[in-house]
Enzyme design. Structure first.
Site, short mmCIF file in Angstrom:
data_model
loop_
_atom_site.label_atom_id
_atom_site.label_comp_id
_atom_site.label_asym_id
_atom_site.label_seq_id
_atom_site.Cartn_x
_atom_site.Cartn_y
_atom_site.Cartn_z
N THR A 47 0.82 -1.21 0.00
CA THR A 47 0.00 0.00 0.00
C THR A 47 0.85 1.26 0.00
OG1 THR A 47 -1.60 -1.29 1.27
CG2 THR A 47 -2.00 1.06 1.14
N TYR A 135 4.86 -13.26 3.42
CA TYR A 135 3.75 -12.51 2.81
C TYR A 135 3.37 -13.17 1.49
CZ TYR A 135 1.50 -8.19 0.94
OH TYR A 135 0.65 -7.26 0.41
N LYS A 163 1.34 -13.29 6.51
CA LYS A 163 0.26 -12.45 5.99
C LYS A 163 -0.23 -13.11 4.71
CE LYS A 163 -0.91 -8.02 3.88
NZ LYS A 163 -0.43 -6.70 3.38
N ILE A 209 -3.38 -7.19 8.42
CA ILE A 209 -2.55 -6.10 7.90
C ILE A 209 -3.41 -5.43 6.84
CG2 ILE A 209 -0.43 -5.47 6.71
CD1 ILE A 209 0.96 -7.74 8.18
#
Length: 297
Positions: A47, A135, A163, A209
């Site tokens: 992000t 991730y 994640k 997250i």
């Protein structure tokens, strides 16, 4: 070390109109997140538009986050790259700043084999001393790591969690069947995070997250708190707001919709760096409609 659980905001990187980093806006965003009881922060993740940041800018963003946060909440710093050596370099850097963990993505673009993915994580793990969150985000990396591969990666001693951004709420249970250690499981999908919490169990070693918590940190954090307190009615009410906003904030390539929303309610520029572009007029109206429905504007 803090207990790494709860809602961690995947922070945007605010830009000025000339596309330089707006350090004042970033610092204000961090303060606003902490004052709204967010559980932790993730600078320089997806992000944050991290692939468009120079290494110097990357370092500055992490440094600012560490300085302004001042140990009030834990920090999981993004240190990802599709180059193993670059991922090691970034992880060593965030380790030097005493963050709580590093977030390391399944390598994108190269399309490595399962063995190559495992060796990437092992190399970063072996070259550093920092706890690592693996991730998995197939929409960005073009690879959805299997449960067996993720369990193998998570078996490395300092890879303490995952994640997962697939939205697959069966993943926590599948991993529990394969793992011989306790790990923290973060949802990377705001739309399904409450179901992900439930499948992760009631022990609390779970979280999200989140992109959406850039805009509504308190509602998102309150949802997780309500889940842990076994207050399902409150959690489900909050989840409805999270779900509605998540649908709007992914109407175009993220984080452009989030930045547009924040320009309306937090006076942050909607600027994104190429190859991302700002929202179309149609998508601006979608975001505005949802913000009005949620009484955010």
């Amino acid at each position: 070390m803090y207990s790494l659980m709860g809602v961690f905001t995947a922070l945007i990187t605010p830009f000025k109109d000339d596309f330089s980093i707006d350090e004042n806006a970033f610092c204000h965003l961090i303060e606003e997140q902490i004052s709204n009881n967010i559980h932790g922060l993730v600078p320089c993740g997806t992000t944050a538009e991290c692939p468009t940041l120079s290494f110097e800018e990357y370092c500055k963003v992490i440094e600012l986050c560490v300085k302004i946060t001042n140990k009030r909440v834990p920090i999981i710093a993004g240190s990802s790259s599709n180059s193993t050596q670059e991922a090691i370099k970034r992880t060593l850097y965030v380790q030097s700043l005493n963050v709580d963990a590093a977030l390391v993505v399944v390598p994108y673009y190269n399309r490595p084999s399962d063995e190559g993915i495992y060796q990437h994580f092992k190399a970063v793990h072996d070259a550093t001393n920092l706890p690592i969150i693996a991730y998995n985000i197939p929409n960005r990396s073009a690879i959805d790591a299997s449960d067996a591969l993720l369990a193998r990666i998570l078996s490395l001693p300092r890879i303490i969690g995952l994640k997962d951004s697939t939205g697959d709420v069966s993943r926590p249970l599948n991993l529990k069947l394969l793992l011989n250690k306790e790990v923290v499981l973060f949802s990377g999908d705001d739309s399904t995070c409450l179901g992900f919490y439930a499948q992760s169990g009631s022990g609390g070693r779970t979280g999200c997250i989140s992109v959406v918590s850039n805009v509504i940190p308190k509602i998102h954090a309150d949802m997780h708190n309500a889940f842990l307190a076994n207050n399902m009615k409150e959690a489900m009410n909050a989840n409805l707001s999270v779900f509605k906003l998540a649908k709007a904030l992914f109407c175009q390539s993220s984080p452009a919709p989030t930045k547009y929303a924040m320009s309306l309610i937090k006076n942050i520029s909607p600027a994104v760096r190429l190859p991302l572009v700002e929202l179309t007029q149609e998508n601006k109206l979608k975001v505005e409609k949802t913000l009005k429905e949620l009484k955010l504007i």
